[in-house]
Design a protein around this motif. Sequence first.
Motif, PDB file in Angstrom:
ATOM      1  N   ALA A 245       0.834  -1.212   0.000  1.00  0.00           N
ATOM      2  CA  ALA A 245       0.000   0.000   0.000  1.00  0.00           C
ATOM      3  C   ALA A 245       0.862   1.253   0.000  1.00  0.00           C
ATOM      4  O   ALA A 245       0.571   2.231  -0.716  1.00  0.00           O
ATOM      5  CB  ALA A 245      -0.921  -0.012   1.214  1.00  0.00           C
ATOM      6  N   CYS A 246       1.946   1.240   0.772  1.00  0.00           N
ATOM      7  CA  CYS A 246       2.838   2.405   0.833  1.00  0.00           C
ATOM      8  C   CYS A 246       3.559   2.623  -0.498  1.00  0.00           C
ATOM      9  O   CYS A 246       3.750   3.763  -0.935  1.00  0.00           O
ATOM     10  CB  CYS A 246       3.849   2.234   1.960  1.00  0.00           C
ATOM     11  SG  CYS A 246       3.144   2.371   3.618  1.00  0.00           S
TER      12      CYS A 246
ATOM     13  N   ALA B 256      -1.321  -1.247  16.036  1.00  0.00           N
ATOM     14  CA  ALA B 256      -0.460  -0.060  16.001  1.00  0.00           C
ATOM     15  C   ALA B 256       0.861  -0.306  15.291  1.00  0.00           C
ATOM     16  O   ALA B 256       1.451   0.631  14.742  1.00  0.00           O
ATOM     17  CB  ALA B 256      -0.211   0.453  17.421  1.00  0.00           C
ATOM     18  N   TRP B 257       1.352  -1.554  15.287  1.00  0.00           N
ATOM     19  CA  TRP B 257       2.633  -1.781  14.600  1.00  0.00           C
ATOM     20  C   TRP B 257       2.490  -1.563  13.097  1.00  0.00           C
ATOM     21  O   TRP B 257       3.448  -1.140  12.434  1.00  0.00           O
ATOM     22  CB  TRP B 257       3.200  -3.159  14.920  1.00  0.00           C
ATOM     23  CG  TRP B 257       2.528  -4.338  14.259  1.00  0.00           C
ATOM     24  CD1 TRP B 257       1.604  -5.173  14.809  1.00  0.00           C
ATOM     25  CD2 TRP B 257       2.749  -4.825  12.922  1.00  0.00           C
ATOM     26  NE1 TRP B 257       1.211  -6.141  13.913  1.00  0.00           N
ATOM     27  CE2 TRP B 257       1.903  -5.956  12.754  1.00  0.00           C
ATOM     28  CE3 TRP B 257       3.554  -4.430  11.858  1.00  0.00           C
ATOM     29  CZ2 TRP B 257       1.845  -6.682  11.556  1.00  0.00           C
ATOM     30  CZ3 TRP B 257       3.496  -5.152  10.666  1.00  0.00           C
ATOM     31  CH2 TRP B 257       2.654  -6.266  10.534  1.00  0.00           C
ATOM     32  N   ILE B 258       1.302  -1.842  12.550  1.00  0.00           N
ATOM     33  CA  ILE B 258       1.080  -1.639  11.118  1.00  0.00           C
ATOM     34  C   ILE B 258       0.973  -0.143  10.826  1.00  0.00           C
ATOM     35  O   ILE B 258       1.492   0.356   9.818  1.00  0.00           O
ATOM     36  CB  ILE B 258      -0.180  -2.375  10.644  1.00  0.00           C
ATOM     37  CG1 ILE B 258      -0.165  -3.823  11.135  1.00  0.00           C
ATOM     38  CG2 ILE B 258      -0.291  -2.339   9.119  1.00  0.00           C
ATOM     39  CD1 ILE B 258      -1.466  -4.559  10.917  1.00  0.00           C
ATOM     40  N   VAL B 259       0.301   0.578  11.705  1.00  0.00           N
ATOM     41  CA  VAL B 259       0.234   2.039  11.582  1.00  0.00           C
ATOM     42  C   VAL B 259       1.645   2.625  11.638  1.00  0.00           C
ATOM     43  O   VAL B 259       2.003   3.519  10.859  1.00  0.00           O
ATOM     44  CB  VAL B 259      -0.648   2.635  12.697  1.00  0.00           C
ATOM     45  CG1 VAL B 259      -0.599   4.157  12.663  1.00  0.00           C
ATOM     46  CG2 VAL B 259      -2.082   2.146  12.554  1.00  0.00           C
TER      47      VAL B 259
ATOM     48  N   ILE C  47       3.826   5.010   9.137  1.00  0.00           N
ATOM     49  CA  ILE C  47       4.449   6.263   9.576  1.00  0.00           C
ATOM     50  C   ILE C  47       5.937   6.267   9.243  1.00  0.00           C
ATOM     51  O   ILE C  47       6.493   7.267   8.787  1.00  0.00           O
ATOM     52  CB  ILE C  47       4.217   6.464  11.087  1.00  0.00           C
ATOM     53  CG1 ILE C  47       2.755   6.838  11.338  1.00  0.00           C
ATOM     54  CG2 ILE C  47       5.150   7.539  11.652  1.00  0.00           C
ATOM     55  CD1 ILE C  47       2.370   6.886  12.796  1.00  0.00           C
ATOM     56  N   ASP C  48       6.601   5.129   9.467  1.00  0.00           N
ATOM     57  CA  ASP C  48       8.027   5.028   9.141  1.00  0.00           C
ATOM     58  C   ASP C  48       8.274   5.238   7.654  1.00  0.00           C
ATOM     59  O   ASP C  48       9.370   5.658   7.250  1.00  0.00           O
ATOM     60  CB  ASP C  48       8.569   3.665   9.569  1.00  0.00           C
ATOM     61  CG  ASP C  48       8.623   3.507  11.082  1.00  0.00           C
ATOM     62  OD1 ASP C  48       8.549   4.532  11.792  1.00  0.00           O
ATOM     63  OD2 ASP C  48       8.731   2.353  11.559  1.00  0.00           O
ATOM     64  N   ALA C  49       7.260   4.928   6.831  1.00  0.00           N
ATOM     65  CA  ALA C  49       7.362   5.154   5.384  1.00  0.00           C
ATOM     66  C   ALA C  49       6.869   6.550   4.997  1.00  0.00           C
ATOM     67  O   ALA C  49       6.779   6.871   3.811  1.00  0.00           O
ATOM     68  CB  ALA C  49       6.563   4.094   4.633  1.00  0.00           C
TER      69      ALA C  49
END
Length: 364
Positions: free
Chosen positions: A112-113, A136-139, A143-145
């Motif tokens: 998706a990113c 939250a780890w997927i969120v 965010i990291d991307a």
Amino acid sequence: MAETSTTTELPVDDKIYVEASEARKFIEDVLEGNSVSKSNASIVARCLVAADLRGVDTHGINRIPSYMARVRNGVLDATASPDITKVTPVVAQVDGRNGFGFLAAEAGMRTACEMAREFGIGMVSVKHSNHFGMSAWIVQQAIDAGMMSLVFTNSSPALPVFGGKSKLMGVSPIACGAPGGKEKPFILDMAPSVAARGKIYKAKRRGEKIPLDWALDAEGRPTDDPAAALEGVMLPMGGPKGSALAIMMDVFSGVLSGSAFAGGVTGPYDPSKPSDVGHFLVAIKPDLFMSLDEFRERMDVLYQRVVGSDKAAGVDRIYFPGEIEQLTQEQREKTGIPLVQAEIDALNEEAKKIGKPLLAVKGK
């Protein structure tokens, strides 16, 4: 889920602390000893430890025994890796192939990113998956991307629909996030129930009671006994609102993906058959309508306005969504992850079954 727990905490002296790096290595060893590839084991371990670091202990390394039970019973394929199929330039589907949900979700959000980076938005539907732990780890992955995100999943029946009395909908988390600037990012991870069901399992495991407004027993009476609660039903937050959110998770995650829905998902503690969980993931490029710098500045203003709001009586501090968990992570990266002896014992039993080293704890 990421709510603050209201179960009775054990005395500090009863906690046993494990370094995050040791926890990750232990999980990788156990998974690899159960036919999980090294690269896949690394993803699962990272996601589980991320939950423990954020204080979401219900979705951390203590899940390993139940996952391994499902592997040993042949209802979760430890060797499977997800398949990704592009549907349009901005839409893809991931087939989890009954492997670990962490792998399917990681591949889905990564895809998706990538699409969002090129086209502004990316949407991924995930089918034939399993429990993926803390949303939250997927969120955080998004965010990291540098991306905003929406993360939906469905889950095994635990909630009645509003006006009903039998389990039908799952305690299915809804999560979303956005990167910040100089301040902390926005990370929402919440269940449509009064409390996440994993907290009831945790209370049962630790011999704790639960608040009376979390669940009903099999006779429909409020209970503070976690075992009785697991035989009954969870209570949705806000009555019809929580019920409607749970149904929404089933629409987007189950109906749309082609996975199980309407009470058909098998829970992660049930080793009788595949779970067939569905997920729905969206990544959004935050600079579609303004520069990235302006977006980040506006997010910082929002953060400052929220945490700087006038406080109600008895409130010492106002937190941005996800901030408590981020502060917990900062602390636990120093002190280690707190577990109790029963959890250590259950984890070590998994290591003994495959001849792997026991979990290393701090001070021993």
